[in-house]
Design a protein around this motif. Structure first.
Motif, PDB file in Angstrom:
ATOM      1  N   ALA A   7       0.827  -1.210   0.000  1.00 40.71           N
ATOM      2  CA  ALA A   7       0.000   0.000   0.000  1.00 40.71           C
ATOM      3  C   ALA A   7       0.861   1.260   0.000  1.00 40.71           C
ATOM      4  O   ALA A   7       0.422   2.318  -0.420  1.00 40.71           O
ATOM      5  CB  ALA A   7      -0.920   0.014   1.222  1.00 40.71           C
ATOM      6  N   LEU A   8       2.095   1.121   0.470  1.00 40.32           N
ATOM      7  CA  LEU A   8       3.008   2.253   0.462  1.00 40.32           C
ATOM      8  C   LEU A   8       3.880   2.226  -0.796  1.00 40.32           C
ATOM      9  O   LEU A   8       4.254   3.269  -1.343  1.00 40.32           O
ATOM     10  CB  LEU A   8       3.901   2.200   1.705  1.00 40.32           C
ATOM     11  N   ALA A   9       4.195   1.022  -1.264  1.00 40.69           N
ATOM     12  CA  ALA A   9       5.049   0.896  -2.444  1.00 40.69           C
ATOM     13  C   ALA A   9       4.339   1.444  -3.673  1.00 40.69           C
ATOM     14  O   ALA A   9       4.961   2.067  -4.536  1.00 40.69           O
ATOM     15  CB  ALA A   9       5.429  -0.568  -2.657  1.00 40.69           C
ATOM     16  N   LEU A  10       3.043   1.255  -3.725  1.00 45.61           N
ATOM     17  CA  LEU A  10       2.282   1.686  -4.897  1.00 45.61           C
ATOM     18  C   LEU A  10       2.428   3.186  -5.158  1.00 45.61           C
ATOM     19  O   LEU A  10       2.848   3.589  -6.246  1.00 45.61           O
ATOM     20  CB  LEU A  10       0.814   1.301  -4.699  1.00 45.61           C
ATOM     21  N   PRO A  11       2.099   4.032  -4.174  1.00 43.34           N
ATOM     22  CA  PRO A  11       2.332   5.463  -4.434  1.00 43.34           C
ATOM     23  C   PRO A  11       3.806   5.794  -4.627  1.00 43.34           C
ATOM     24  O   PRO A  11       4.126   6.735  -5.356  1.00 43.34           O
ATOM     25  CB  PRO A  11       1.775   6.166  -3.190  1.00 43.34           C
ATOM     26  N   ALA A  12       4.709   5.033  -3.994  1.00 44.33           N
ATOM     27  CA  ALA A  12       6.138   5.326  -4.164  1.00 44.33           C
ATOM     28  C   ALA A  12       6.556   5.149  -5.616  1.00 44.33           C
ATOM     29  O   ALA A  12       7.483   5.782  -6.090  1.00 44.33           O
ATOM     30  CB  ALA A  12       6.979   4.428  -3.261  1.00 44.33           C
ATOM     31  N   LEU A  13       5.866   4.262  -6.333  1.00 44.88           N
ATOM     32  CA  LEU A  13       6.213   4.050  -7.736  1.00 44.88           C
ATOM     33  C   LEU A  13       5.564   5.101  -8.623  1.00 44.88           C
ATOM     34  O   LEU A  13       6.053   5.393  -9.710  1.00 44.88           O
ATOM     35  CB  LEU A  13       5.769   2.662  -8.200  1.00 44.88           C
ATOM     36  N   ARG A  14       4.435   5.638  -8.168  1.00 46.60           N
ATOM     37  CA  ARG A  14       3.705   6.595  -8.994  1.00 46.60           C
ATOM     38  C   ARG A  14       4.246   8.014  -8.876  1.00 46.60           C
ATOM     39  O   ARG A  14       4.355   8.725  -9.869  1.00 46.60           O
ATOM     40  CB  ARG A  14       2.217   6.616  -8.586  1.00 46.60           C
ATOM     41  N   VAL A  15       4.516   8.425  -7.655  1.00 48.25           N
ATOM     42  CA  VAL A  15       4.874   9.829  -7.437  1.00 48.25           C
ATOM     43  C   VAL A  15       6.074   9.911  -6.505  1.00 48.25           C
ATOM     44  O   VAL A  15       6.433   8.948  -5.845  1.00 48.25           O
ATOM     45  CB  VAL A  15       3.710  10.616  -6.795  1.00 48.25           C
ATOM     46  N   ARG A  16       6.714  11.100  -6.484  1.00 50.60           N
ATOM     47  CA  ARG A  16       7.793  11.256  -5.502  1.00 50.60           C
ATOM     48  C   ARG A  16       7.724  12.620  -4.852  1.00 50.60           C
ATOM     49  O   ARG A  16       6.820  13.393  -5.092  1.00 50.60           O
ATOM     50  CB  ARG A  16       9.185  11.086  -6.106  1.00 50.60           C
ATOM     51  N   GLY A  17       8.737  12.832  -4.037  1.00 41.84           N
ATOM     52  CA  GLY A  17       8.844  14.134  -3.381  1.00 41.84           C
ATOM     53  C   GLY A  17       7.627  14.429  -2.524  1.00 41.84           C
ATOM     54  O   GLY A  17       7.119  13.562  -1.819  1.00 41.84           O
ATOM     55  N   GLU A  18       7.168  15.676  -2.618  1.00 46.83           N
ATOM     56  CA  GLU A  18       6.065  16.134  -1.787  1.00 46.83           C
ATOM     57  C   GLU A  18       4.825  15.278  -1.983  1.00 46.83           C
ATOM     58  O   GLU A  18       4.101  14.993  -1.040  1.00 46.83           O
ATOM     59  CB  GLU A  18       5.702  17.570  -2.129  1.00 46.83           C
ATOM     60  N   TYR A  19       4.588  14.868  -3.222  1.00 44.93           N
ATOM     61  CA  TYR A  19       3.387  14.087  -3.505  1.00 44.93           C
ATOM     62  C   TYR A  19       3.388  12.786  -2.722  1.00 44.93           C
ATOM     63  O   TYR A  19       2.375  12.345  -2.212  1.00 44.93           O
ATOM     64  CB  TYR A  19       3.298  13.768  -4.994  1.00 44.93           C
ATOM     65  N   PHE A  20       4.557  12.166  -2.636  1.00 48.85           N
ATOM     66  CA  PHE A  20       4.602  10.919  -1.893  1.00 48.85           C
ATOM     67  C   PHE A  20       4.392  11.173  -0.405  1.00 48.85           C
ATOM     68  O   PHE A  20       3.693  10.406   0.266  1.00 48.85           O
ATOM     69  CB  PHE A  20       5.912  10.173  -2.130  1.00 48.85           C
ATOM     70  N   VAL A  21       4.990  12.225   0.102  1.00 47.78           N
ATOM     71  CA  VAL A  21       4.782  12.566   1.515  1.00 47.78           C
ATOM     72  C   VAL A  21       3.288  12.700   1.789  1.00 47.78           C
ATOM     73  O   VAL A  21       2.764  12.170   2.773  1.00 47.78           O
ATOM     74  CB  VAL A  21       5.508  13.879   1.875  1.00 47.78           C
ATOM     75  N   VAL A  22       2.608  13.406   0.884  1.00 47.11           N
ATOM     76  CA  VAL A  22       1.177  13.612   1.062  1.00 47.11           C
ATOM     77  C   VAL A  22       0.435  12.280   1.002  1.00 47.11           C
ATOM     78  O   VAL A  22      -0.459  12.007   1.811  1.00 47.11           O
ATOM     79  CB  VAL A  22       0.649  14.598   0.004  1.00 47.11           C
ATOM     80  N   ALA A  23       0.826  11.422   0.068  1.00 41.89           N
ATOM     81  CA  ALA A  23       0.174  10.109  -0.030  1.00 41.89           C
ATOM     82  C   ALA A  23       0.382   9.320   1.250  1.00 41.89           C
ATOM     83  O   ALA A  23      -0.547   8.686   1.762  1.00 41.89           O
ATOM     84  CB  ALA A  23       0.727   9.338  -1.230  1.00 41.89           C
ATOM     85  N   SER A  24       1.591   9.367   1.798  1.00 40.17           N
ATOM     86  CA  SER A  24       1.840   8.582   2.999  1.00 40.17           C
ATOM     87  C   SER A  24       1.089   9.179   4.192  1.00 40.17           C
ATOM     88  O   SER A  24       0.625   8.443   5.064  1.00 40.17           O
ATOM     89  CB  SER A  24       3.340   8.460   3.272  1.00 40.17           C
ATOM     90  N   LEU A  25       0.973  10.508   4.216  1.00 36.41           N
ATOM     91  CA  LEU A  25       0.131  11.137   5.240  1.00 36.41           C
ATOM     92  C   LEU A  25      -1.289  10.603   5.153  1.00 36.41           C
ATOM     93  O   LEU A  25      -1.906  10.257   6.163  1.00 36.41           O
ATOM     94  CB  LEU A  25       0.092  12.654   5.041  1.00 36.41           C
ATOM     95  N   GLY A  26      -1.795  10.544   3.920  1.00 31.63           N
ATOM     96  CA  GLY A  26      -3.146  10.030   3.718  1.00 31.63           C
ATOM     97  C   GLY A  26      -3.270   8.604   4.228  1.00 31.63           C
ATOM     98  O   GLY A  26      -4.224   8.254   4.930  1.00 31.63           O
ATOM     99  N   LEU A  27      -2.261   7.787   3.899  1.00 29.42           N
ATOM    100  CA  LEU A  27      -2.278   6.390   4.346  1.00 29.42           C
ATOM    101  C   LEU A  27      -2.299   6.320   5.873  1.00 29.42           C
ATOM    102  O   LEU A  27      -3.044   5.539   6.471  1.00 29.42           O
ATOM    103  CB  LEU A  27      -1.045   5.667   3.792  1.00 29.42           C
ATOM    104  N   GLN A  28      -1.481   7.167   6.502  1.00 26.64           N
ATOM    105  CA  GLN A  28      -1.416   7.177   7.963  1.00 26.64           C
ATOM    106  C   GLN A  28      -2.786   7.524   8.568  1.00 26.64           C
ATOM    107  O   GLN A  28      -3.234   6.874   9.503  1.00 26.64           O
ATOM    108  CB  GLN A  28      -0.354   8.189   8.415  1.00 26.64           C
ATOM    109  N   MET A  29      -3.429   8.546   7.999  1.00 32.81           N
ATOM    110  CA  MET A  29      -4.715   8.971   8.560  1.00 32.81           C
ATOM    111  C   MET A  29      -5.764   7.876   8.403  1.00 32.81           C
ATOM    112  O   MET A  29      -6.536   7.591   9.316  1.00 32.81           O
ATOM    113  CB  MET A  29      -5.208  10.249   7.878  1.00 32.81           C
ATOM    114  N   VAL A  30      -5.795   7.259   7.228  1.00 30.35           N
ATOM    115  CA  VAL A  30      -6.774   6.203   6.992  1.00 30.35           C
ATOM    116  C   VAL A  30      -6.487   5.018   7.915  1.00 30.35           C
ATOM    117  O   VAL A  30      -7.393   4.447   8.544  1.00 30.35           O
ATOM    118  CB  VAL A  30      -6.759   5.760   5.516  1.00 30.35           C
TER     119      VAL A  30
END
Lengths: 289, 248, 292
Positions: C75-98
């Motif tokens: 679930a974390l690797a997927l966004p890591a392959l799609r986006v990087r930098g700030e976008y990934f940070v934001v995605a991981s924040l989203g994952l954490q909240m969910v």
């Protein structure tokens, strides 16, 4: 009628998110900085308003104080934190960590000063009355919508009519231009920080009057404005505004189906889906890569 | 002599702009081919299309007679096509030695196959590449700490170590002082002499005339001419294009 | 050693594992995850369930926790392959909240807010190791083994490949690196170790609930790595020690009411993160001139 009620509160929440996210997008557009500390600006402005209210000052003075605090803090982060870092490091991560540190610091400072619980200002505006059978709206709903429309109108006028506004918009739309501008972009960066930070004030004031404020609001708002900007398309004002509304409505509508505990998560599910499926957002053109 | 890499009808549009329009290119072993043309002629894009960094709209790329469909940079690297970048793209936070070593460790697993013996061979290849480019003494320095010329040589050392038979070099010698440039040119000549097919993009016509065996002249994504350096460089029509006097 | 110090040392070992594993993502992979507590939590819940229903074996809990976290790490690797930098940070924040919400709501597995209680004292191959000294020794042994393994991987071709991708993805690809596989491996490896740390945590606490796996915890782990020094072997350990000793040190200071300790601690490391990024972005153990 439940859905209608939720939609109404979604609009109200969304309006405030939209303004805050637009501030974030404005700053990002002009400076390419992910201003993670934007949420801290929101929290500080909100608390400033509450303090002014508790001190017995009339609300317009309170709003002005909140505005001054927001703008001062926004400029402070730009001048005292981002600029020194950018002098030695172009890495986004350094900027991110520093801004994140600021959010944590402000949050705990607020916690130590004001305690962990919610504080709010009481206002006659929040007394709800029945508009339609089963649909209760407080006056603050209309205030929120009106303020949002007004501020977006003024912002739109500023960005399309005034010279500085046009320059800001041009910067947001064209990164190359930003590079070509070189040093003079600094001046616009300060302008963007001032303006973007000012945009949190309506949300912070109305937030204090409705749901109340607690120190964690700093990170919550940071997350929401980030999420709204990503969903809308980073750097796009229209996108951020739209994303803000979308998240506000999603947060509220999900309550019709699931427990309230899921309302915050709903927004982030939307965010996560967007990053996976359409990282450029709704109105964005450039993909993150 | 038959080319080891040949390109037929490669084309790419970005939005409404035709960046590369049906270019043919042959790179024979042992020859240095220079891509010459004004800014925006599509030289770097051509490299990107060949290596698959950018997907081509149409066109074919053949390696030793075999067509390569669905190219990716990683796959092309494994097939022995190495490239450099105009902005070098060194691995900044890594040592000079690690920059070269990692360039010849392509396996995406926790370790490389072949064990210690293969590792020793790669270390040796790294040492040789560093010695050839004059970087041995700097092996432990960070790439980010190198001087400009050293950085250019490091980007060449990465390619040298791979043993690739086809080199695509994007402005490899630009900005070098005369002594370094002579050393750089000698290296390219030496490896071309050993059978490497070299294709380079270069703006400096002095370097081109001193180094290239053939010139391919590109303008606005089209190949306008191809031939001996002296013949191309003396062509007044091409010179006019190159120096910016556009045709009506 | 007093029970208090032993307890602190056990926690220190577990958090050292955590910061070490996050360093694989942040320091070597350039994958800036703010969701590490999620995988710590997944491992802890898995370890707790194993201890409650199978056996409270330390290795079993660590392996089970690592496995569960490793599986979910996609679930974390997927966004890591799609986006990087700030976008990934934001995605991981989203994952954490969910994930925080899921931890709270999936009461059948996590026990919700109440958490999972009554986790039996730890054993190893059937031997009772519930004495703090023994348990600490086992944790330290696991930490040392993981450190040695990670150190070998990061000094070897895998570490070089990861750093190459971090420094220049396009250049790494041009030298044959298969970026998606490398990034996925880094994420999975980091999350497996975090999950194993979670398994140990469940046994150490004998009680787990969602409060240990929130955004605050993710930020604390991140602060450990950053304050210590990203991409270094000892930096994360140093950061762990500093941040874990901070509350203890603060409690000796007069004038801070105990209820405010948490806030004061957070304030200090928030400030430390900001100041370090301005003056010494490589962290305490990092190179003074900083990362580029």
């Amino acid at each position: 009628m439940l859905v209608l009620q939720l939609l109404a509160s979604g609009l109200q929440t969304g309006a405030l998110y939209a303004l805050t996210a637009a501030g974030f997008a404005l700053i990002f557009g002009a400076t390419r900085l992910f201003h993670f500390a934007h949420g801290a600006t929101y929290a500080l402005a909100g608390y400033a308003f509450v303090l002014a209210d508790h001190a017995g000052l009339p609300w317009p003075i309170g709003c002005l104080i909140a505005l001054a605090v927001a703008v001062a803090f926004g400029l402070f982060t730009d001048i005292a934190i981002y600029r020194p870092i950018q002098r030695h490091s172009a890495s986004f991560f350094t900027v991110f960590v520093a801004a994140f540190g600021v959010v944590i610091f402000i949050q705990s400072a607020l916690e130590i000063t004001f305690g962990r619980s919610f504080i709010a200002v009481s206002s006659a505006l929040t007394h709800a009355s029945q508009i339609l059978p089963g649909l209760y709206l407080a006056q603050v709903f209309w205030v929120a919508i009106a303020v949002t429309v007004l501020v977006f109108g003024a912002l739109g006028w500023f960005l399309s009519r005034s010279n500085s506004g046009i320059a800001l918009r041009a910067l947001a739309e064209n990164t190359e231009l930003l590079r070509a501008y070189g040093l003079s972009a600094r001046r616009f960066s300060a302008l963007a920080f001032a303006l973007g930070s000012a945009l949190v004030v309506p949300g912070a004031v109305l937030g204090a009057a409705t749901t109340g404020l607690s120190p964690v609001v700093a990170s919550h708002v940071m997350l929401v404005s980030l999420a709204a900007s990503v969903v809308g398309g980073i750097g796009s004002l229209r996108g951020a505004a739209f994303g803000g509304f979308l998240l506000g409505i999603a947060e509220n509508l999900v309550v019709a189906v699931l427990d309230t505990q899921w309302s915050e998560a709903a927004g982030f599910v939307v965010l996560f889906a967007f990053i996976l499926l359409r990282p450029s957002g709704l109105f964005g053109t450039a993909v993150a890569r | 002599m038959s080319p080891i890499l040949s390109v037929r009808g490669l084309a790419k549009h970005f939005g409404g702009v035709a960046a590369v329009q049906g270019v043919d290119l042959d790179l024979p072993a042992g020859l240095i081919t220079a891509l010459v043309g004004p800014n925006g002629a599509g030289k770097t894009t051509l490299f990107n299309l060949i290596t698959g960094a950018v997907e081509a709209d149409t066109g074919r790329v053949m390696l030793a007679g075999t067509e390569l469909a669905r190219r990716t940079p990683a796959r092309m690297a494994r097939l022995g096509v190495a490239r450099s970048f105009q902005d070098l793209r060194l691995f900044q936070s890594m040592s000079v030695q690690a920059n070269v070593l990692t360039a010849i460790e392509p396996h995406a697993w926790f370790w490389q196959p072949g064990g210690r013996r293969a590792h020793a061979r790669r270390l040796q290849a790294t040492e040789m590449a560093l010695a050839e480019t004059g970087l041995s003494a700097l092996a432990d320095a960070l790439a980010a700490e190198l001087a400009y010329a050293e950085r250019k040589f490091l980007s060449l050392a990465r390619i040298l170590a791979t043993g690739a038979q086809i080199w695509l070099l994007d402005e490899p010698a630009s900005g070098l002082d005369p002594a370094s440039r002579a050393r750089f040119s000698a290296l390219l000549r030496k490896h071309a002499g050993q059978g490497v097919a070299i294709c380079l993009v270069e703006h400096n016509l002095d370097i081109v005339s001193a180094l290239a065996d053939r010139i391919v002249f590109l303008d606005q994504g089209r190949k306008l001419a191809e031939g001996e350096p002296q013949a191309i460089l003396r062509d007044p029509a091409l010179a006019a294009i190159y120096f910016g006097e556009r045709r009506a | 050693m007093s029970a208090y110090l032993l307890n602190l040392a056990e926690l220190g070992t577990i958090f050292a594992l955590l910061s070490l594993s996050l360093n694989v993502l942040i320091g070597y992979g350039g994958i800036f995850s703010v969701a590490h507590a999620v995988f710590f939590g997944v491992g802890a819940y898995a370890g707790a369930q194993i201890a409650l229903h199978l056996a409270p074996d330390v290795l079993l809990a660590a392996l089970g926790g690592g496995l569960a976290a490793g599986v979910l790490s996609f679930a974390l690797a997927l966004p890591a392959l799609r986006v990087r930098g700030e976008y990934f940070v934001v995605a991981s924040l989203g994952l954490q909240m969910v994930a925080t919400t899921v931890f709270t709501e999936a009461q059948g597995i996590t026990g919700g807010y109440g958490g999972l209680v009554g986790i039996p004292p730890p054993s190893l191959f059937g031997l009772d190791i519930s004495s703090p000294r023994l348990f600490l020794s086992v944790c330290i042994a696991i930490l040392l083994a993981v450190m040695a393994g990670v150190h070998a991987l990061m000094r070897g071709s895998f570490g070089r490949s990861l750093m190459a991708v971090r420094d220049s993805e396009s250049a790494a690809e041009a030298f044959g690196k298969i970026v998606p596989i490398l990034k996925t491996l880094a994420v999975v490896l980091g999350c497996i170790i975090a999950g194993a740390a979670g398994g140990l945590f469940a046994l150490q606490m004998s009680f787990v609930n969602v409060e240990s796996f929130t955004l605050d915890q993710s930020v604390l782990i991140m602060a450990m790595v950053i304050i210590g020094g990203v991409g270094t072997l000892l930096g994360p350990l140093l950061g762990t020690a500093l941040l874990l000793l901070l509350p203890a040190a603060l409690s000796f200071l007069p004038g801070i009411p105990p209820t405010e300790l948490g806030a004061v601690q957070q304030g200090i490391y928030g400030l430390a993160m900001t100041l370090l990024m301005i003056f010494r972005p490589g962290g305490i153990a990092g190179r003074a001139e900083g990362r580029r």
